[in-house]
Design a protein around this motif. Sequence first.
Motif, PDB file in Angstrom:
ATOM      1  N   ALA A   1       0.841  -1.194   0.000  1.00  0.00           N
ATOM      2  CA  ALA A   1       0.000   0.000   0.000  1.00  0.00           C
ATOM      3  C   ALA A   1       0.880   1.249   0.000  1.00  0.00           C
ATOM      4  O   ALA A   1       2.004   1.251   0.518  1.00  0.00           O
ATOM      5  CB  ALA A   1      -0.899  -0.013   1.233  1.00  0.00           C
ATOM      6  N   LEU A   2       0.364   2.338  -0.587  1.00  0.00           N
ATOM      7  CA  LEU A   2       1.154   3.560  -0.744  1.00  0.00           C
ATOM      8  C   LEU A   2       1.092   4.407   0.522  1.00  0.00           C
ATOM      9  O   LEU A   2       0.638   5.553   0.520  1.00  0.00           O
ATOM     10  CB  LEU A   2       0.650   4.351  -1.957  1.00  0.00           C
ATOM     11  N   THR A   3       1.525   3.838   1.616  1.00  0.00           N
ATOM     12  CA  THR A   3       1.615   4.593   2.858  1.00  0.00           C
ATOM     13  C   THR A   3       2.924   5.388   2.870  1.00  0.00           C
ATOM     14  O   THR A   3       3.843   5.090   2.102  1.00  0.00           O
ATOM     15  CB  THR A   3       1.598   3.637   4.054  1.00  0.00           C
ATOM     16  N   PRO A   4       3.042   6.399   3.722  1.00  0.00           N
ATOM     17  CA  PRO A   4       4.326   7.116   3.816  1.00  0.00           C
ATOM     18  C   PRO A   4       5.495   6.182   4.100  1.00  0.00           C
ATOM     19  O   PRO A   4       6.588   6.360   3.551  1.00  0.00           O
ATOM     20  CB  PRO A   4       4.082   8.095   4.965  1.00  0.00           C
ATOM     21  N   ALA A   5       5.281   5.176   4.957  1.00  0.00           N
ATOM     22  CA  ALA A   5       6.364   4.240   5.256  1.00  0.00           C
ATOM     23  C   ALA A   5       6.784   3.474   4.004  1.00  0.00           C
ATOM     24  O   ALA A   5       7.975   3.247   3.758  1.00  0.00           O
ATOM     25  CB  ALA A   5       5.935   3.275   6.361  1.00  0.00           C
ATOM     26  N   ALA A   6       5.800   3.052   3.188  1.00  0.00           N
ATOM     27  CA  ALA A   6       6.129   2.332   1.952  1.00  0.00           C
ATOM     28  C   ALA A   6       6.850   3.246   0.964  1.00  0.00           C
ATOM     29  O   ALA A   6       7.783   2.825   0.279  1.00  0.00           O
ATOM     30  CB  ALA A   6       4.844   1.768   1.342  1.00  0.00           C
ATOM     31  N   LEU A   7       6.440   4.493   0.878  1.00  0.00           N
ATOM     32  CA  LEU A   7       7.119   5.434  -0.022  1.00  0.00           C
ATOM     33  C   LEU A   7       8.562   5.672   0.417  1.00  0.00           C
ATOM     34  O   LEU A   7       9.459   5.803  -0.416  1.00  0.00           O
ATOM     35  CB  LEU A   7       6.352   6.758  -0.052  1.00  0.00           C
ATOM     36  N   ALA A   8       8.788   5.728   1.730  1.00  0.00           N
ATOM     37  CA  ALA A   8      10.149   5.955   2.215  1.00  0.00           C
ATOM     38  C   ALA A   8      11.068   4.802   1.851  1.00  0.00           C
ATOM     39  O   ALA A   8      12.270   5.011   1.630  1.00  0.00           O
ATOM     40  CB  ALA A   8      10.136   6.166   3.727  1.00  0.00           C
ATOM     41  N   ARG A   9      10.515   3.572   1.772  1.00  0.00           N
ATOM     42  CA  ARG A   9      11.329   2.400   1.438  1.00  0.00           C
ATOM     43  C   ARG A   9      11.358   2.115  -0.050  1.00  0.00           C
ATOM     44  O   ARG A   9      12.060   1.198  -0.489  1.00  0.00           O
ATOM     45  CB  ARG A   9      10.788   1.172   2.181  1.00  0.00           C
ATOM     46  N   HIS A  10      10.627   2.863  -0.837  1.00  0.00           N
ATOM     47  CA  HIS A  10      10.519   2.577  -2.265  1.00  0.00           C
ATOM     48  C   HIS A  10      11.862   2.828  -2.954  1.00  0.00           C
ATOM     49  O   HIS A  10      12.567   3.793  -2.633  1.00  0.00           O
ATOM     50  CB  HIS A  10       9.440   3.456  -2.904  1.00  0.00           C
ATOM     51  N   PRO A  11      12.250   1.974  -3.919  1.00  0.00           N
ATOM     52  CA  PRO A  11      13.540   2.171  -4.606  1.00  0.00           C
ATOM     53  C   PRO A  11      13.629   3.477  -5.385  1.00  0.00           C
ATOM     54  O   PRO A  11      14.730   3.959  -5.654  1.00  0.00           O
ATOM     55  CB  PRO A  11      13.635   0.952  -5.540  1.00  0.00           C
ATOM     56  N   LEU A  12      12.489   4.055  -5.746  1.00  0.00           N
ATOM     57  CA  LEU A  12      12.531   5.340  -6.452  1.00  0.00           C
ATOM     58  C   LEU A  12      12.789   6.514  -5.503  1.00  0.00           C
ATOM     59  O   LEU A  12      12.965   7.647  -5.957  1.00  0.00           O
ATOM     60  CB  LEU A  12      11.215   5.573  -7.196  1.00  0.00           C
ATOM     61  N   ASN A  13      12.810   6.270  -4.210  1.00  0.00           N
ATOM     62  CA  ASN A  13      13.133   7.320  -3.237  1.00  0.00           C
ATOM     63  C   ASN A  13      14.659   7.524  -3.215  1.00  0.00           C
ATOM     64  O   ASN A  13      15.323   7.382  -2.200  1.00  0.00           O
ATOM     65  CB  ASN A  13      12.624   6.927  -1.850  1.00  0.00           C
TER      66      ASN A  13
END
Length: 752
Positions: A134-146
């Motif tokens: 899910a696109l939670t802030p935590a998932a976005l922080a771990r995303h490879p595009l970050n």
Amino acid sequence: MRAIRFGGGRWAAAGVTAPRLAGVVVVAAIVLGLTGAPQLRFGDDRRALFRTTLAGATAPAFADPAETALLLIEGDLASADTWRAFTGLVGELEAALGEDAVTSILDVRAVVRATGPPDATALFEGETRPPPAALTPAALARHPLNTPALLTPELDAALVRLAPDPTLAPVGAARRIQDAAVAVAAGLPPGLDHTLTGLPIVRLELVTSLARQQPWLLGGGLAVGFALGAVLLGRVSDAVVVATMPVVVIVTLYGALGQTGLRLTPLINNLPLLLLALAFTTSLHLVYAARGGLHAHGHDFARLAATMRRVVPAVVLSALTTALAFLTLLATGSEALARFGLLGAAAVMGLVPAAVIVHPAVMAFALRLGWRPVPARHDAGRVARAIEAGCLTLARGLDARRRVIALAALAATVAAGVAFAQTRPAFSFLDDIRRDAAVAESSARVGARFDAGAAIVLPLPLELDPPDPAALTPLRTAHEAAVAAFPGAAVLSPWTLIDWLAATGRAVTADRLDTMLAAAPPPFRRLLLAGEGTPALVLTLAPRESAAIAAAAARLEAAVGERLGADLAGTAQGLAVDAARRGPELVAAVARGLAAAAAGAALLLAVACRSARVALIALVANLLPVLLVGATLVVTGQPLRLASAMALTIALGIAVDGTAHLLNRFAPLAARRRPRAALARTLRELGPVLVMSTAVLCLGLVPALGSWSAGVALFAGFAIATLVFALIADLVVLPPLLVLGRARHQGSASGR
């Protein structure tokens, strides 16, 4: 050896023969200054520093993270309320600056949402595909595009990158970002703190601070010159006459800058203060020399012509050597340095018409008002008489030890030259910023939370042609080579996107990639692709010294080239790489210009004095101070930076000023009497004005030591040290060499 001449002296007295015309010229110059100065604008030369003089202004092929302003948001972003406030802030920034200028973690969310649902097509056989998170802030922080990082894994800090508008001047674009960010961040709730920094904001603060300091720096230099003129000449009225020409020169310079539209940049900022000090010393030489002749002939203005014919040739030689030092900056190939060199040379040569036209007009006006100067020996000024007595004592002492001093000077020059050759050049845009400045502290704060320092962009001459896996293999190979070469560092490329698609069960198709990239703003897209779709690798490193960045760029090129082949390796780009590679090269080029300036000064002296022997003697006396100051860098373990290299080169040209006046006075005296007697009289007559003119130059630069800009302070410090050593060389080293050279010349002549 002969007195300095340039094909006759009639032109030197042009202002004396036509004082009314000279007065009209002075009034016109003042009008030019007063009308042009209000149009003066300040700017930044960051972009032009690494742009060659042969290349035009070209936009970078890739978005460079180093060129963006950084808005750091700190707080509990895991909270729904603060996350909502953060997303609202990003939306307001996009509304104020445009979506194309703002990059945040929300762009990663937009790219991910644009991919659509997973499907059954795998890119590579045998790869696993976990279900999408899910696109939670935590998932976005771990995303490879970050990558480069825009949100910390702890969800306590987010970074918003704000790209300057390329259609605006750097200062205007940075100010627009600052105004928008400050206005938007003011509405943040109490739980969120904000810090605005990044290179555009740092440079904006630098330019703004220099603009605020200009009146104080010039006012301080003017006050110092006026006070020392009064001390040397003994009367306030004499100091007023001395100060008038520098004021006219500076007003004219600002007027010319305003009328031509040239911006006062951090580089050019050094010029007005330097020119003010040079104008003071020139005026001091002229007034000090003129007082004796005017007093002896009843203050007849026409008698000023003889003084002008005698002194102005030395003024011309001094201006030429200083202009030559400025012109050596053309050889660096940098557009910004070349512009500074041309402007500096033109400004310095402007002292010649100022001496020939402005000075006589000021003298004529002062005499008409009742000014009646007297030489030092008839005045109550004790300072000049004390310096004269000291110079006579010094001349006798030097005569007794002339051979020892000459040998010591030659040995010191060789030793200092060897030491100076060991200096190592270094460059950083932060060299202009004091370490205790608020912007430096905010930059360090961002660097501690994010890898926001050095972004190395490596274009890859590959064709990105999905969904053919064979076409994507070189891109994958390059990406993996970069990851292997820099374990733990952040690496971003189109493969990051493709690998994530494949890992989450989404087919890699051209349409899907186009859809994803279209959902991101242009700065985010240009981190991955440029031009007609050329892919790029972006390696982000923590802030490091320029040498480490240059080594990292070379290692990245080598690692990718070894895996792909040299023809597909590409060349690293980005402001950080340019500063790391080209910066030290520019510093070294400026340092090499030191040798060119020394050789040019020697040639000018040889032509002016009609003597190669005198040119070599003067070269030793003027090169020794510069080499001694430069050698201190090796002793203290400090690198040679751009400001110090420029200060040494330009100070060399200025140092010839005292030498030129000494040679110009010594030559006619030595032709009629013994060299020792001629030297004693030369030092007695010129010693006071040499001491005071050096004091004017040095103390006039003292206010710059407290400048907000570390680069300006460094420039002033090295210039002051060089000029002090140059005065010592003129009074201690040059006289014994001249006596020995003259005695050898007379011995050779008598033998013939």
